[in-house]
Motif scaffolding. Structure first.
Motif, PDB file in Angstrom:
ATOM      1  N   ILE A 213      29.548  41.894  27.824  1.00 41.75           N
ATOM      2  CA  ILE A 213      29.114  42.007  29.216  1.00 41.75           C
ATOM      3  C   ILE A 213      29.718  43.259  29.831  1.00 41.75           C
ATOM      4  O   ILE A 213      30.914  43.540  29.676  1.00 41.75           O
ATOM      5  CB  ILE A 213      29.474  40.748  30.038  1.00 41.75           C
ATOM      6  N   THR A 214      28.887  44.040  30.507  1.00 41.89           N
ATOM      7  CA  THR A 214      29.321  45.326  31.061  1.00 41.89           C
ATOM      8  C   THR A 214      29.352  45.332  32.583  1.00 41.89           C
ATOM      9  O   THR A 214      29.597  46.374  33.186  1.00 41.89           O
ATOM     10  CB  THR A 214      28.395  46.454  30.581  1.00 41.89           C
ATOM     11  N   HIS A 215      29.089  44.188  33.217  1.00 40.96           N
ATOM     12  CA  HIS A 215      29.188  44.117  34.676  1.00 40.96           C
ATOM     13  C   HIS A 215      30.576  44.601  35.087  1.00 40.96           C
ATOM     14  O   HIS A 215      31.583  44.187  34.492  1.00 40.96           O
ATOM     15  CB  HIS A 215      28.963  42.685  35.152  1.00 40.96           C
ATOM     16  N   PRO A 216      30.695  45.473  36.088  1.00 42.92           N
ATOM     17  CA  PRO A 216      32.006  46.064  36.393  1.00 42.92           C
ATOM     18  C   PRO A 216      33.038  45.064  36.909  1.00 42.92           C
ATOM     19  O   PRO A 216      34.239  45.288  36.747  1.00 42.92           O
ATOM     20  CB  PRO A 216      31.675  47.122  37.454  1.00 42.92           C
ATOM     21  N   GLN A 217      32.622  43.974  37.527  1.00 39.76           N
ATOM     22  CA  GLN A 217      33.559  42.986  38.074  1.00 39.76           C
ATOM     23  C   GLN A 217      33.055  41.572  37.786  1.00 39.76           C
ATOM     24  O   GLN A 217      32.711  40.820  38.698  1.00 39.76           O
ATOM     25  CB  GLN A 217      33.740  43.197  39.582  1.00 39.76           C
ATOM     26  N   PRO A 218      33.040  41.149  36.530  1.00 48.78           N
ATOM     27  CA  PRO A 218      32.487  39.823  36.230  1.00 48.78           C
ATOM     28  C   PRO A 218      33.295  38.684  36.837  1.00 48.78           C
ATOM     29  O   PRO A 218      32.729  37.650  37.204  1.00 48.78           O
ATOM     30  CB  PRO A 218      32.501  39.770  34.699  1.00 48.78           C
ATOM     31  N   GLY A 219      34.628  38.842  36.953  1.00 44.41           N
ATOM     32  CA  GLY A 219      35.431  37.783  37.543  1.00 44.41           C
ATOM     33  C   GLY A 219      35.110  37.568  39.005  1.00 44.41           C
ATOM     34  O   GLY A 219      34.977  36.426  39.468  1.00 44.41           O
ATOM     35  N   LEU A 220      34.957  38.647  39.756  1.00 44.80           N
ATOM     36  CA  LEU A 220      34.615  38.548  41.178  1.00 44.80           C
ATOM     37  C   LEU A 220      33.189  38.037  41.368  1.00 44.80           C
ATOM     38  O   LEU A 220      32.927  37.154  42.194  1.00 44.80           O
ATOM     39  CB  LEU A 220      34.785  39.903  41.859  1.00 44.80           C
ATOM     40  N   PHE A 221      32.269  38.592  40.610  1.00 46.97           N
ATOM     41  CA  PHE A 221      30.870  38.171  40.688  1.00 46.97           C
ATOM     42  C   PHE A 221      30.746  36.693  40.330  1.00 46.97           C
ATOM     43  O   PHE A 221      30.061  35.914  41.010  1.00 46.97           O
ATOM     44  CB  PHE A 221      30.033  39.026  39.742  1.00 46.97           C
ATOM     45  N   GLY A 222      31.435  36.279  39.259  1.00 43.86           N
ATOM     46  CA  GLY A 222      31.366  34.896  38.822  1.00 43.86           C
ATOM     47  C   GLY A 222      32.037  33.936  39.788  1.00 43.86           C
ATOM     48  O   GLY A 222      31.570  32.804  39.976  1.00 43.86           O
ATOM     49  N   ALA A 223      33.146  34.362  40.409  1.00 45.72           N
ATOM     50  CA  ALA A 223      33.798  33.512  41.405  1.00 45.72           C
ATOM     51  C   ALA A 223      32.853  33.249  42.577  1.00 45.72           C
ATOM     52  O   ALA A 223      32.738  32.114  43.063  1.00 45.72           O
ATOM     53  CB  ALA A 223      35.085  34.164  41.891  1.00 45.72           C
ATOM     54  N   ALA A 224      32.167  34.293  43.030  1.00 44.22           N
ATOM     55  CA  ALA A 224      31.198  34.122  44.116  1.00 44.22           C
ATOM     56  C   ALA A 224      30.049  33.203  43.694  1.00 44.22           C
ATOM     57  O   ALA A 224      29.579  32.372  44.479  1.00 44.22           O
ATOM     58  CB  ALA A 224      30.655  35.482  44.561  1.00 44.22           C
ATOM     59  N   ALA A 225      29.607  33.330  42.438  1.00 44.69           N
ATOM     60  CA  ALA A 225      28.548  32.450  41.935  1.00 44.69           C
ATOM     61  C   ALA A 225      29.024  30.997  41.904  1.00 44.69           C
ATOM     62  O   ALA A 225      28.252  30.078  42.229  1.00 44.69           O
ATOM     63  CB  ALA A 225      28.121  32.906  40.540  1.00 44.69           C
ATOM     64  N   ALA A 226      30.284  30.785  41.524  1.00 46.72           N
ATOM     65  CA  ALA A 226      30.829  29.429  41.507  1.00 46.72           C
ATOM     66  C   ALA A 226      30.903  28.858  42.924  1.00 46.72           C
ATOM     67  O   ALA A 226      30.631  27.674  43.146  1.00 46.72           O
ATOM     68  CB  ALA A 226      32.214  29.432  40.856  1.00 46.72           C
ATOM     69  N   PHE A 227      31.259  29.704  43.899  1.00 45.78           N
ATOM     70  CA  PHE A 227      31.298  29.263  45.307  1.00 45.78           C
ATOM     71  C   PHE A 227      29.887  28.830  45.739  1.00 45.78           C
ATOM     72  O   PHE A 227      29.719  27.791  46.386  1.00 45.78           O
ATOM     73  CB  PHE A 227      31.810  30.389  46.193  1.00 45.78           C
ATOM     74  N   ALA A 228      28.897  29.621  45.388  1.00 49.92           N
ATOM     75  CA  ALA A 228      27.523  29.303  45.771  1.00 49.92           C
ATOM     76  C   ALA A 228      27.086  27.966  45.167  1.00 49.92           C
ATOM     77  O   ALA A 228      26.437  27.146  45.833  1.00 49.92           O
ATOM     78  CB  ALA A 228      26.579  30.416  45.336  1.00 49.92           C
ATOM     79  N   ARG A 229      27.436  27.730  43.894  1.00 51.91           N
ATOM     80  CA  ARG A 229      27.076  26.467  43.257  1.00 51.91           C
ATOM     81  C   ARG A 229      27.749  25.287  43.939  1.00 51.91           C
ATOM     82  O   ARG A 229      27.158  24.212  44.067  1.00 51.91           O
ATOM     83  CB  ARG A 229      27.481  26.514  41.769  1.00 51.91           C
ATOM     84  N   GLU A 230      29.005  25.461  44.365  1.00 52.71           N
ATOM     85  CA  GLU A 230      29.750  24.346  44.938  1.00 52.71           C
ATOM     86  C   GLU A 230      29.385  24.072  46.386  1.00 52.71           C
ATOM     87  O   GLU A 230      29.301  22.909  46.814  1.00 52.71           O
ATOM     88  CB  GLU A 230      31.253  24.623  44.846  1.00 52.71           C
TER      89      GLU A 230
ATOM     90  N   ALA B 149      26.291  33.877  32.815  1.00 55.17           N
ATOM     91  CA  ALA B 149      25.091  33.053  32.992  1.00 55.17           C
ATOM     92  C   ALA B 149      24.110  33.674  33.978  1.00 55.17           C
ATOM     93  O   ALA B 149      22.892  33.491  33.853  1.00 55.17           O
ATOM     94  CB  ALA B 149      25.489  31.653  33.458  1.00 55.17           C
ATOM     95  N   ARG B 150      24.634  34.433  34.958  1.00 58.04           N
ATOM     96  CA  ARG B 150      23.789  34.982  36.024  1.00 58.04           C
ATOM     97  C   ARG B 150      23.420  36.447  35.818  1.00 58.04           C
ATOM     98  O   ARG B 150      22.534  36.965  36.498  1.00 58.04           O
ATOM     99  CB  ARG B 150      24.521  34.865  37.377  1.00 58.04           C
ATOM    100  N   ALA B 151      24.109  37.145  34.941  1.00 57.27           N
ATOM    101  CA  ALA B 151      23.920  38.592  34.808  1.00 57.27           C
ATOM    102  C   ALA B 151      22.547  38.933  34.237  1.00 57.27           C
ATOM    103  O   ALA B 151      21.945  38.156  33.482  1.00 57.27           O
ATOM    104  CB  ALA B 151      25.008  39.185  33.916  1.00 57.27           C
TER     105      ALA B 151
END
Length: 325
Positions: free
Chosen positions: A305-322, A113-115
């Motif tokens: 999706i070709t982002h090298p670390q989507p799980g890490l990037f997405g986890a941080a995005a989820a933290f920001a949302r929460e 969603a953020r990439a």
């Protein structure tokens, strides 16, 4: 003021840790990750201690943890490894102030969603960007099969829904699929799509093809089959990967229909590794092959999706949302 945290992506095989920084504008920066094998550690706690020893900087007191399994209740059991997490105690156990716990493919959906548009490769359907509104399915074969979705709203916000879609029933479409199902059914009480559309699933695909041709069933590990097939020197391994791509296309199309999706994102290291094979294979044909809805499926973009670390990037995005909105 920026916010520092540890982003974790815990899968069936590896646990990846990285320091993340969230800027005032919401931009997320990741340090180089540290990757540990989950089988080398008794628990998340012991892996966290090793990460802290390896880290060159003090460990932040916030964490975003993406895990391969449903995030429900007081006890969270990993789907493909033996770790058990107790969400209400994570802050005390790890010495944290704020924690976000999310399903691993929920995290990947946050990343999708953020990439940026530059973080996607086109696989099938019309070559256009992901839609600005509507639902997008996110699917990733790896140790298991991760499935999530996110919905984009007209005001620019989005909502992620994690799922356990990798555990729906496998539905064969032809005689070869029937043979794969029969082989799996002989050993499992129930055959989910994850038994076929995952990295380890290539073993049973390969063996079923060998049996159909009257060859001895080879005793090969999944990594050996993937390597032989992608190198092109073993015709049976090549055929197994082609069949895997067909199955992935079918499952991706089924899930897009179930989600009411307007686009699909394929994620994960395995998807990236076979990206050229996916484009050249029957993946797109199987994705479209949905009877009366074939025309609708043909109009749906499918991206990788070709982002090298989507799980890490997405986890941080989820933290920001929460915690930061």
């Amino acid at each position: 003021m920026t916010t520092d945290l540890v982003a974790l992506d815990i899968g069936g095989t590896h646990a990846r840790f990285a320091k993340a920084t969230i800027g005032n504008d919401g931009a997320i920066a990741l340090d180089e990750p540290i990757t540990l094998r989950t089988s080398d550690y008794a628990s998340l706690n012991t892996a966290w201690e090793d990460f802290a020893r390896r880290s060159a900087q003090p460990v932040p007191r916030n964490a975003a943890i993406a895990i391969a399994g449903p995030v429900t209740g007081e006890t969270v059991r990993m789907t493909n490894n033996s770790w058990v997490l107790h969400p209400s105690r994570l802050d005390d156990q790890l010495g944290l102030d704020e924690v976000t716990l999310i399903n691993d493919f929920g995290a990947v959906a946050h990343a999708a969603a953020r990439a940026d548009a530059s973080d996607f490769l086109h696989l099938a359907g019309p070559d256009r960007p992901l839609p600005e509104t509507g639902t997008i399915s996110v699917i990733g074969p790896g140790t298991g099969l991760g499935v999530a979705q996110f919905h984009r709203f007209a005001d620019g916000t989005y909502h992620v829904q994690a799922t356990e879609g990798g555990h729906i029933d496998f539905a064969p479409l032809d005689g070869i699929d029937d043979a794969i199902l029969a082989r799996l059914r002989a050993r499992h009480r129930r055959v989910s799509v994850e038994r076929v559309v995952s990295g380890p699933g290539i073993v049973d695909i390969h063996a079923a093809l060998a049996a159909l041709e009257g060859r001895p069933v080879p005793d090969l590990a999944d990594k050996a089959i993937w390597q032989a097939g992608l190198e092109g020197g073993d015709a049976l391994a090549v055929a197994a990967i082609d069949r895997f791509c067909l199955a992935l296309g079918s499952v991706a199309g089924d899930l897009a229909l179930a989600h009411g999706a307007r686009a699909v994102v394929i994620a994960g290291g395995l998807g990236y590794r076979i990206r050229d094979t996916l484009v050249a294979s029957g993946f797109a044909g199987r994705f479209r092959f949905k009877g009366r809805y074939e025309q609708m499926m043909a109009a749906m973009p499918v991206k990788l999706i070709t982002h090298p670390q989507p799980g890490l990037f997405g986890a941080a995005a989820a933290f920001a949302r929460e915690h930061l909105t």
